[in-house]
Every structure is written in C-alpha cells, then in structure tokens.
Design an enzyme around this catalytic site. Structure first.
Site, PDB file in Angstrom:
ATOM      1  CE  LYS A  69       0.982   1.583   4.210  1.00 27.14           C
ATOM      2  NZ  LYS A  69       1.724   2.802   4.392  1.00 27.14           N
TER       3      LYS A  69
ATOM      4  N   GLY B 177       4.928  -5.926   6.198  1.00 24.54           N
ATOM      5  CA  GLY B 177       4.656  -6.816   7.339  1.00 24.54           C
ATOM      6  C   GLY B 177       3.159  -7.049   7.499  1.00 24.54           C
TER       7      GLY B 177
ATOM      8  CG  ASP C 228      -0.812  -0.108   7.457  1.00 24.22           C
ATOM      9  OD1 ASP C 228      -1.564   0.821   7.816  1.00 24.22           O
ATOM     10  OD2 ASP C 228       0.422   0.018   7.357  1.00 24.22           O
TER      11      ASP C 228
HETATM   12  O1  C5P Z   1       0.274  -0.924  13.823  1.00 25.44           O
HETATM   13  P1  C5P Z   1       1.689  -0.959  13.390  1.00 25.44           P
HETATM   14  O2  C5P Z   1       2.384  -2.212  13.771  1.00 25.44           O
HETATM   15  O3  C5P Z   1       1.902  -0.602  11.977  1.00 25.44           O
HETATM   16  O4  C5P Z   1       2.381   0.199  14.222  1.00 25.44           O
HETATM   17  C1  C5P Z   1       3.748   0.214  14.519  1.00 25.44           C
HETATM   18  C2  C5P Z   1       4.017   1.365  15.442  1.00 25.44           C
HETATM   19  O5  C5P Z   1       3.855   2.603  14.736  1.00 25.44           O
HETATM   20  C3  C5P Z   1       3.085   1.489  16.634  1.00 25.44           C
HETATM   21  O6  C5P Z   1       3.513   0.683  17.700  1.00 25.44           O
HETATM   22  C4  C5P Z   1       3.198   2.969  16.961  1.00 25.44           C
HETATM   23  O7  C5P Z   1       4.402   3.261  17.640  1.00 25.44           O
HETATM   24  C5  C5P Z   1       3.305   3.590  15.577  1.00 25.44           C
HETATM   25  N1  C5P Z   1       1.972   3.985  15.082  1.00 25.44           N
HETATM   26  C6  C5P Z   1       1.371   5.122  15.614  1.00 25.44           C
HETATM   27  N2  C5P Z   1       0.127   5.486  15.177  1.00 25.44           N
HETATM   28  C7  C5P Z   1      -0.502   4.775  14.221  1.00 25.44           C
HETATM   29  C8  C5P Z   1       0.095   3.633  13.661  1.00 25.44           C
HETATM   30  C9  C5P Z   1       1.336   3.256  14.117  1.00 25.44           C
HETATM   31  O8  C5P Z   1       1.945   5.787  16.468  1.00 25.44           O
HETATM   32  N3  C5P Z   1      -1.706   5.184  13.816  1.00 25.44           N
END
Ligand code: C5P
Length: 315
Positions: free
Chosen positions: A26, A119, A153
């Site tokens: 994406k 991922g 995502d």
């Molecule tokens: O959900 P994902 O594994 O992609 O998120 C990785 C990290 O990115 C989260 O632990 C957080 O620190 C940050 N993040 C965030 N706000 C979001 C998505 C991700 O702060 N909306």
C-alpha cells in the site's frame, strides 16, 4: 475446491491442498496524523491505495508451524515467533480453536520497513491462507478484526482498493471512485526506517502547537480521485509523516528532487518511508520516469506499479 474468494463473497471455502495467496502493498495518498493517544497510537485520517507490488504466501498442511522465505529481505527477517506471519497464524488458530499447524512459505517482493506495509501485507495473507487451509470459516470482517491487533494496515490489506482509514488506521471504509488506473514509480531505499521512530520524530518536531487541520484534510484528495487527471490528483497528495522521515533520512530530499527532475507529476514519501512514490501520467510515462530515476542513482532500486489493486486473494 479451488475457487478463489470473490470480492462480494464473505464465505471462505476449505482447501485440501496448498493455498497460495497474493497480497498487494500500500501507499498512502493522504496521511493525516493527529495527536498521540493513550494507547501509544496516533489518530489517523488516511487514504490507503493498494498497488501492484505483491508478496505471495503459500500455506500447506504440516505437523507444526514453520515458516520459510525467499526474495526481498531473506536472511534479514527473523522467521521465529516475532515474525508477523507466525503471530497471525497463532492468533487465527487461537480464535478458531484449531491447532496452529501449517508449513508457510513467503515469496517476498515488498521491501522490509519501507513504508509500504509489507509486514501487515504478510499478516493479511496468512490470515486468509490459514483460514482456508484450516476451514475456520471466518468472514473477511472477522479476519480484519483479528488483523487489527497485529498491525494497523492489516484490515486494509484484506480489503484493498482505495479506502479511507481512521482510528489508528484499522478502521477502513472503501472509497467509491470512477474506475481509473493510476501509475506509480517507487524509489526503494537502501535500508528501512522504523515506523515507531518516525512517529516519535514527528511528535518531537511538533512539540508546541501544531495545526490540527491536518486530520480533516482528505476532502480535496477525495474530490481529485473522482477525476481522471493525474495533475489534479498529484496536487493533493499529502503525508504528515514526510517531514519526520526527511528529518531522520535527509537524503530522501535528493530522491524526491530526482523524481521531479525525471518528470514525475508529483512525489511523496510513502507512509513512514523511506520509499518515495511518484505519480506518472500513464504507463509509458511511468517507465520513462523510472528509467531516469534509475539513472540518477539516488536509491537502491526503482519499480513501477499500478493501483488500485484488490486486497489479499487466493491465486
Ligand atoms: O500498527 P503498526 O504495527 O503498523 O504500528 C507500529 C508502530 O507505529 C506502533 O507501535 C506505533 O508506535 C506507531 N503507530 C502510531 N500510530 C498509528 C500507527 C502506528 O503511532 N496510527
């Protein structure tokens, strides 16, 4: 029992043999980042767009849970319990009350830590493949619910297309636009950027008052998506994480400049970066921009891609 899961069919079937799932990556056409929430995530208002750079996951019957891989990041990516694929398989097995037994193999093309949700894409593919292999029979919505716990995502990558993401990105609603194919050029960097670090850098840069308008700002882009004009869409691409990615990786400014010099309609950092994504006028233009960008020698590799693409699907 080989029929794929159709776009309007939320009743998965059980597969006797290997299940092969293809999942897109994406980009975010708009990434509005709000304040840091108490749960450690930032509130988002984003427009997701699935593009034709795919990973492929195959699930076969097995007596334990194993993962092998080939392609992008092989040898770098841990294949143990920390891997999002293994975590996705275990989460699905626990929810479906079945043993987490499968032989999983990943053919990876989406770069690691590239801002393209590789991922999350692999987790989405695993949920779909194992659901079919194990006959757990979850709907796409149920898989998205399990996936939201694994990565922000994942729900989008099960749905695909172009969609609005809210919450921390996990709440997804499709955007109905005129069917148009958009052409993109991706500048893949050497080495990744850590998503949490990029969000932390944004918080640091925003210390003090910052414009909350960023969160409400996808309207122009939504209007642009209804037209078929790349220059109109290009003018509305926006990413609140871009200044943070540029702060951590200043060389990305050279990549963006090289894309514009190569004639791209517009360019932004993809998600948390460091991949930069450029909009081209059509397929031939994308090839031309890609050739010039490659020539400029500012990134590890350059690929072209189209969007929107469907989400994770059985092939
Ligand atoms: O959900 P994902 O594994 O992609 O998120 C990785 C990290 O990115 C989260 O632990 C957080 O620190 C940050 N993040 C965030 N706000 C979001 C998505 C991700 O702060 N909306």
């Amino acid at each position: 029992m080989t029929e794929a899961w159709g776009p309007d069919d939320d009743k998965p079937r059980r597969f006797a043999g290997p299940v092969k799932v293809r999942v897109p990556s994406k980009i975010n056409l708009h990434l509005g980042v709000g304040p840091l929430r108490e749960d450690g995530y930032h509130e988002l208002n984003t427009v997701y767009h699935a593009i034709s750079l795919f990973d492929e996951l195959t699930a076969r019957r097995g007596d334990t849970l194993t993962l092998t891989m080939e392609g992008e990041g092989a040898g770098e990516l841990a294949l143990d319990d920390s891997n999002l694929i293994i975590r996705a398989a275990r989460a699905l097995a626990a929810r479906g009350r079945v043993p987490a037994h499968a032989r999983l193999h990943l053919r990876k093309s989406i770069p690691l830590a590239g801002g393209l949700a590789g991922g999350s894409a692999d987790a989405a593919a695993t949920l779909l493949a194992c659901d079919l292999l194990w006959g757990t029979g979850f709907s796409r919505e149920e898989l998205a619910e399990i996936g939201a716990e694994l990565g922000s995502d994942v729900p989008f990558l099960l749905h695909g297309g172009t969609a609005l993401g809210t919450g921390h990105g996990e709440s997804v609603s499709p955007i109905l636009a005129r069917p148009t194919t958009w052409h993109w050029v991706l500048a893949i960097a050497d080495g990744g950027l850590s998503t949490p670090e990029v969000y932390r850098e944004l918080d640091r840069l925003r210390e003090g008052p910052w414009p909350p308008a960023a969160l409400e700002n996808a309207d122009e882009l939504m209007t642009a998506l209804r037209q078929r004009k790349p220059e109109v869409l290009g003018a509305t691409l926006a990413n609140d994480l871009q200044p943070a990615a540029l702060s951590l990786r200043p060389a990305l400014a050279d990549v963006l400049k090289a894309g514009y010099d190569a004639g791209a309609v517009a360019g932004i950092v993809s998600g948390s970066g460091p991949t930069c994504v450029f909009l081209a006028a059509d397929g031939a233009h994308a090839e031309q921009v890609a050739a010039e960008l490659t020539e400029a020698g500012v990134c590890r590799s350059v690929v072209t891609a189209r969007g929107p693409m469907p989400g994770a699907r059985v092939t």
